[in-house]
Design a protein around this motif. Sequence first.
Motif, short mmCIF file in Angstrom:
data_model
loop_
_atom_site.label_atom_id
_atom_site.label_comp_id
_atom_site.label_asym_id
_atom_site.label_seq_id
_atom_site.Cartn_x
_atom_site.Cartn_y
_atom_site.Cartn_z
N PRO A 77 0.83 -1.22 0.00
CA PRO A 77 0.00 0.00 0.00
C PRO A 77 0.86 1.26 0.00
CG PRO A 77 -0.13 -1.14 2.13
CD PRO A 77 0.62 -2.04 1.21
N SER A 78 0.49 2.19 -0.87
CA SER A 78 1.28 3.42 -1.02
C SER A 78 1.28 4.23 0.27
CB SER A 78 0.69 4.28 -2.15
OG SER A 78 -0.61 4.72 -1.80
N TRP A 79 0.21 4.11 1.06
CA TRP A 79 0.03 4.96 2.23
C TRP A 79 0.76 4.43 3.46
CZ3 TRP A 79 -3.71 2.37 -0.51
CH2 TRP A 79 -4.31 1.27 0.09
N ILE A 80 1.37 3.24 3.36
CA ILE A 80 2.17 2.73 4.49
C ILE A 80 3.55 2.39 3.95
CG2 ILE A 80 2.14 1.27 6.54
CD1 ILE A 80 -0.66 0.35 5.79
N PRO A 81 4.41 3.40 3.77
CA PRO A 81 5.72 3.13 3.18
C PRO A 81 6.45 2.00 3.92
CG PRO A 81 5.39 5.48 3.45
CD PRO A 81 4.23 4.81 4.12
N GLY A 82 7.07 1.13 3.14
CA GLY A 82 7.86 0.04 3.73
C GLY A 82 7.07 -1.22 4.03
N THR A 83 5.80 -1.25 3.66
CA THR A 83 4.96 -2.41 4.00
C THR A 83 4.70 -3.29 2.77
OG1 THR A 83 3.83 -1.25 5.76
CG2 THR A 83 2.64 -3.08 4.78
N VAL A 84 4.85 -4.57 2.96
CA VAL A 84 4.42 -5.53 1.94
C VAL A 84 3.42 -6.46 2.62
CG1 VAL A 84 5.09 -7.34 0.32
CG2 VAL A 84 6.67 -5.45 0.80
N ARG A 85 2.23 -6.52 2.09
CA ARG A 85 1.21 -7.39 2.68
C ARG A 85 1.07 -8.65 1.84
NH1 ARG A 85 -3.77 -3.32 3.79
NH2 ARG A 85 -2.87 -2.19 5.53
N ASN A 86 1.06 -9.78 2.52
CA ASN A 86 0.80 -11.04 1.85
C ASN A 86 -0.56 -11.61 2.24
OD1 ASN A 86 3.35 -11.55 0.38
ND2 ASN A 86 4.20 -11.34 2.44
N THR A 87 -1.20 -10.94 3.18
CA THR A 87 -2.49 -11.43 3.68
C THR A 87 -3.45 -10.26 3.86
OG1 THR A 87 -1.76 -11.14 5.96
CG2 THR A 87 -1.49 -13.35 5.02
N VAL A 88 -4.73 -10.58 3.93
CA VAL A 88 -5.72 -9.62 4.40
C VAL A 88 -6.07 -10.06 5.82
CG1 VAL A 88 -7.61 -10.91 3.26
CG2 VAL A 88 -7.97 -8.55 3.95
N THR A 89 -6.00 -9.11 6.75
CA THR A 89 -6.17 -9.44 8.17
C THR A 89 -7.29 -8.57 8.74
OG1 THR A 89 -3.85 -9.99 8.37
CG2 THR A 89 -5.00 -9.51 10.41
N PHE A 90 -8.23 -9.23 9.42
CA PHE A 90 -9.32 -8.45 10.00
C PHE A 90 -9.95 -9.17 11.18
CE2 PHE A 90 -10.86 -10.85 6.34
CZ PHE A 90 -12.01 -11.47 6.79
N TYR A 91 -10.67 -8.38 11.99
CA TYR A 91 -11.50 -8.92 13.06
C TYR A 91 -12.92 -9.06 12.51
CZ TYR A 91 -7.70 -7.81 16.17
OH TYR A 91 -6.47 -7.77 16.77
N LEU A 92 -13.56 -10.11 12.96
CA LEU A 92 -14.90 -10.40 12.48
C LEU A 92 -15.81 -10.52 13.70
CD1 LEU A 92 -16.40 -11.31 9.82
CD2 LEU A 92 -15.92 -13.64 10.55
N VAL A 93 -16.99 -9.91 13.62
CA VAL A 93 -17.95 -10.07 14.72
C VAL A 93 -19.22 -10.69 14.19
CG1 VAL A 93 -19.05 -7.77 14.53
CG2 VAL A 93 -18.98 -8.92 16.74
N ARG A 94 -19.78 -11.57 15.00
CA ARG A 94 -21.12 -12.09 14.71
C ARG A 94 -21.99 -11.85 15.94
NH1 ARG A 94 -22.85 -18.17 12.70
NH2 ARG A 94 -21.05 -18.82 13.93
N PHE A 95 -23.04 -11.04 15.77
CA PHE A 95 -24.05 -10.89 16.81
C PHE A 95 -25.22 -11.80 16.44
CE2 PHE A 95 -21.92 -6.70 17.05
CZ PHE A 95 -21.68 -6.63 18.41
N ILE A 96 -25.74 -12.52 17.42
CA ILE A 96 -26.84 -13.45 17.16
C ILE A 96 -28.00 -13.10 18.09
CG2 ILE A 96 -27.49 -15.91 16.97
CD1 ILE A 96 -24.27 -16.28 17.33
N THR A 97 -29.18 -12.95 17.51
CA THR A 97 -30.34 -12.62 18.35
C THR A 97 -30.93 -13.89 18.96
OG1 THR A 97 -31.92 -12.83 16.56
CG2 THR A 97 -30.87 -10.68 16.83
N ASP A 98 -31.80 -13.72 19.93
CA ASP A 98 -32.43 -14.88 20.59
C ASP A 98 -33.33 -15.65 19.62
OD1 ASP A 98 -34.18 -12.74 20.49
OD2 ASP A 98 -35.15 -13.19 22.40
N ASP A 99 -33.75 -15.02 18.52
CA ASP A 99 -34.51 -15.77 17.52
C ASP A 99 -33.66 -16.12 16.30
OD1 ASP A 99 -34.39 -13.15 16.72
OD2 ASP A 99 -36.49 -12.96 16.16
N GLY A 100 -32.35 -16.06 16.44
CA GLY A 100 -31.46 -16.63 15.43
C GLY A 100 -31.07 -15.75 14.26
N VAL A 101 -31.32 -14.45 14.34
CA VAL A 101 -30.89 -13.55 13.26
C VAL A 101 -29.43 -13.15 13.52
CG1 VAL A 101 -31.39 -11.41 12.01
CG2 VAL A 101 -33.26 -12.72 13.03
#
Length: 399
Positions: free
Chosen positions: A22-46
């Motif tokens: 990425p041009s905006w982070i000089p010196g960085t080479v990314r080989n992966t996409v890294t993220f946090y994922l959240v799942r909220f589940i309702t009492d009726d399963g949504v």
Amino acid sequence: MQVIDGIELYHVTAPLPAPFSPSWIPGTVRNTVTFYLVRFITDDGVEGWSGFTGAGRERVGIGHTLADLFLGESPEDIDRLAERIHIMAVGGNFNWWLEPAFWDIKAKNAGLPLYKLLGGSSDRLRLYASSGELRDTGARREEAEARLADGFDTMKIRVHDWDEKVDIEHITDVATHMQGRMKISVDCNQAFRLTAKADAPLWSLDRAKRFADAAADVELAWVEEPLFGEWHEEMAKLTAYSRVPIAGGELHVMGYAELARMIKMRCYNIYQPDAMFTGGVKQSLDVAKLCREEGVKFSSHTWTNGFGFIINAHVFAASGFADEMVFEYPLNEPGWVPEGRDAIIKQPFMHDKGWFNMPQTPGLGFEIDHEQLKKYGKCFFKASRKEVHWMPEALASMT
Ligand SMILES: [Mg+2]
């Protein structure tokens, strides 16, 4: 009343098909996409999902706070839930990316794609191709030709050189080469200096003015983030001076309050909030509304991952600006392509000859690929109203 009955947090690291710098982070080479994922589940399963870009283990400890703030709450009461997110932010933990997951549930409850629930009627968005790496002029010409052949009529290029002459030569060359065939814009990424790996140039108002002059001379569509994000007075001076539209707004984490002040000050001509960073879906739409009232333009920022793209697509499709503005489509071959960018989403968000067809299924309109999630993700927190499990050891092998 439907309530939030479960929360799961995952850390996902999925491979990119090729390295990406990425041009905006000089010196960085990314080989992966890294993220946090959240799942909220309702009492009726949504289920409500969202995913936010991650660096290391910076969010591994947030689970208990989420459980305290959100379990037992109504997912429909988004103002109240957003207030809880604000409470976390005041405590030093910005997590606006959680708010779209509640909208996912709300739209699923309504049986509508989110943008329609929000009153949007733009089923098809005109995209611009948003590049991400620095290139020499020859390679950039080739890239622009490839995007034009793909069906895009606008492309955003990047500059980040210490020498302003190099930056000016770059935009001049590509814009002149594509003149009359494709609109070119440029992102200077000056609003937030990502110097974690290497130092980066810091533009003065004078340098930004000289750059804006050069951009106007070759009729660029807009110049994005040419000044540091806290220099509101200087931004307003530049925007008043410039013959080319000045754009920005993606990382103002104080959300609507800060962006509204910037709109009134005329810091930019085009405002580009990102629901994941700048206050969620609701505040992004409030920004769009104020932009309309104040006679300035709006187009959401999307560059994080597939979740950021689709969430902001719903905002943009409901913003009232979709018929007059182009929308960001991150694409930087060979590394940052939909298959990598949209990891663990069953059908990556492909463009259709430079357009994006909004998903028509209820909610945010994607399905999680659970096989891929199992392969690349680790669940490190799981809670229900009955029990809480924190498994930081799940991340022990994380690099
Ligand atoms: Mg940008």
